[in-house]
Design a protein around this motif. Structure first.
Motif, PDB file in Angstrom:
ATOM      1  N   VAL A  63       5.942 -22.435  10.785  1.00  0.00           N
ATOM      2  CA  VAL A  63       6.199 -24.434  11.261  1.00  0.00           C
ATOM      3  C   VAL A  63       4.504 -24.513  11.043  1.00  0.00           C
ATOM      4  CG1 VAL A  63       6.799 -25.545  13.747  1.00  0.00           C
ATOM      5  CG2 VAL A  63       8.338 -23.925  12.599  1.00  0.00           C
ATOM      6  N   ALA A  64       4.222 -23.812  11.429  1.00  0.00           N
ATOM      7  CA  ALA A  64       2.557 -24.668  11.631  1.00  0.00           C
ATOM      8  C   ALA A  64       1.965 -25.089  10.080  1.00  0.00           C
ATOM      9  CB  ALA A  64       1.479 -22.956  11.349  1.00  0.00           C
ATOM     10  N   ALA A  65       2.273 -24.800   9.388  1.00  0.00           N
ATOM     11  CA  ALA A  65       2.170 -25.028   7.805  1.00  0.00           C
ATOM     12  C   ALA A  65       2.628 -25.819   7.459  1.00  0.00           C
ATOM     13  CB  ALA A  65       2.746 -24.207   6.681  1.00  0.00           C
ATOM     14  N   LEU A  66       3.707 -26.093   7.751  1.00  0.00           N
ATOM     15  CA  LEU A  66       3.975 -27.649   7.766  1.00  0.00           C
ATOM     16  C   LEU A  66       3.869 -28.591   8.375  1.00  0.00           C
ATOM     17  CD1 LEU A  66       8.107 -26.646   7.940  1.00  0.00           C
ATOM     18  CD2 LEU A  66       6.910 -27.523   6.315  1.00  0.00           C
ATOM     19  N   ILE A  67       3.507 -28.784   9.094  1.00  0.00           N
ATOM     20  CA  ILE A  67       2.549 -29.164  10.528  1.00  0.00           C
ATOM     21  C   ILE A  67       1.356 -30.126   9.968  1.00  0.00           C
ATOM     22  CG2 ILE A  67       0.941 -30.000  13.127  1.00  0.00           C
ATOM     23  CD1 ILE A  67       3.449 -28.206  13.942  1.00  0.00           C
ATOM     24  N   PHE A  97      -2.017 -33.529   6.246  1.00  0.00           N
ATOM     25  CA  PHE A  97      -2.624 -33.647   4.974  1.00  0.00           C
ATOM     26  C   PHE A  97      -2.093 -35.325   4.678  1.00  0.00           C
ATOM     27  CE2 PHE A  97      -3.151 -33.774   0.647  1.00  0.00           C
ATOM     28  CZ  PHE A  97      -4.354 -33.364   0.279  1.00  0.00           C
ATOM     29  N   ALA A  98      -1.001 -35.123   4.484  1.00  0.00           N
ATOM     30  CA  ALA A  98      -0.094 -36.063   4.349  1.00  0.00           C
ATOM     31  C   ALA A  98      -0.614 -37.879   5.073  1.00  0.00           C
ATOM     32  CB  ALA A  98       1.651 -35.525   3.671  1.00  0.00           C
ATOM     33  N   ILE A 140      -8.176 -28.887   4.563  1.00  0.00           N
ATOM     34  CA  ILE A 140      -7.868 -30.374   4.804  1.00  0.00           C
ATOM     35  C   ILE A 140      -8.528 -31.691   5.425  1.00  0.00           C
ATOM     36  CG2 ILE A 140      -6.342 -32.198   6.362  1.00  0.00           C
ATOM     37  CD1 ILE A 140      -4.227 -29.471   6.115  1.00  0.00           C
ATOM     38  N   LEU A 141      -9.655 -30.771   6.332  1.00  0.00           N
ATOM     39  CA  LEU A 141     -10.733 -32.272   7.049  1.00  0.00           C
ATOM     40  C   LEU A 141     -12.366 -32.358   5.891  1.00  0.00           C
ATOM     41  CD1 LEU A 141     -11.246 -30.696  10.855  1.00  0.00           C
ATOM     42  CD2 LEU A 141      -9.795 -32.236   9.653  1.00  0.00           C
ATOM     43  N   ALA A 142     -11.730 -31.525   4.442  1.00  0.00           N
ATOM     44  CA  ALA A 142     -13.025 -31.773   4.108  1.00  0.00           C
ATOM     45  C   ALA A 142     -12.340 -32.726   2.754  1.00  0.00           C
ATOM     46  CB  ALA A 142     -13.524 -30.494   2.606  1.00  0.00           C
ATOM     47  N   THR A 143     -10.781 -32.545   2.526  1.00  0.00           N
ATOM     48  CA  THR A 143     -10.217 -33.730   1.881  1.00  0.00           C
ATOM     49  C   THR A 143     -10.888 -35.034   2.012  1.00  0.00           C
ATOM     50  OG1 THR A 143      -9.665 -32.337   0.352  1.00  0.00           O
ATOM     51  CG2 THR A 143      -8.987 -34.501   0.546  1.00  0.00           C
TER      52      THR A 143
END
Length: 207
Positions: free
Chosen positions: A3-7, A12-13, A92-95
């Motif tokens: 669930v955390a991965a989906l969040i 990211f999206a 995600i933040l670095a992207t």
């Protein structure tokens, strides 16, 4: 962890959408070029390899986990999952930060008719492709969070698609566009990691 991965994939999206909105508001152009690429071209295969890889790792793998797919034993460890969570958040933040650093030059896909500014500042002083480096980090983290065969396959697709896009599409385009300015830069700065993948002297002299 599924669930955390989906969040995190959702975050990211959302940040990706936010970057397009920021780009359109600041330049009048969302920076999207990949949909103008002809089906079956190298850039088309590279782009969709990356896209499907992100969906497989970030969405299909967590869903498979929730429906009972067993993790790979060699990767299934609480410490690895915790490290994966930290890597995913950082990536995600670095992207997003690396995308912002490109300013008006940020694009998804290559339009051979365009000439954008060669960005060599900010994170681009450390590596030539910090956005892709950060994406690798994020999806490596997601793979460790949900370490099943689906996630590993998706991450492999991301790696292959990105290598194709960078080595066979973007680098030749930037080299043709910026000439010695790019080859001098590429001889000093690594491709995805600092100091690794720099352009050699014999490659610099090629025209």
């Amino acid at each position: 962890m599924a669930v955390a991965a989906l969040i995190l994939t959702g975050v990211f999206a959302l940040l990706d959408v936010a970057r397009h909105v920021i780009q359109r508001r600041s330049t009048g152009d969302a920076g999207i070029r990949q949909f103008s690429v002809g089906p079956g071209s190298l850039q088309w295969w590279a782009h969709w390899g990356m896209e499907f890889g992100t969906l497989i790792t970030g969405v299909a793998a967590p869903i498979a986990d929730l429906t009972g797919l067993a993790p790979l034993e060699v990767l299934d460890h609480p410490v690895a999952r915790g490290v994966g969570t930290a890597l995913a958040v950082l990536g995600i933040l670095a992207t997003f930060a690396a995308q912002l650093a490109m300013g008006a030059s940020w694009r998804i896909g290559v339009d051979e008719t365009e000439r954008t500014v060669l960005v060599t500042w900010g994170p681009f002083r450390l590596v030539r492709n910090p956005i892709f480096s950060a994406v690798f980090l994020a999806f490596l983290g997601l793979t460790l969070m949900v370490p099943n065969v689906v996630a590993v396959a998706g991450f492999a697709a991301i790696l292959v698609g990105t290598q194709m896009q960078v080595r066979r599409v973007e680098e030749p385009y930037v080299r043709r566009t910026h000439g010695t300015a790019y080859t001098d830069y590429a001889s000093r700065v690594g491709r995805f990691l600092p100091g690794i993948g720099r352009l050699r002297s014999d490659q610099r002299n090629e025209r």
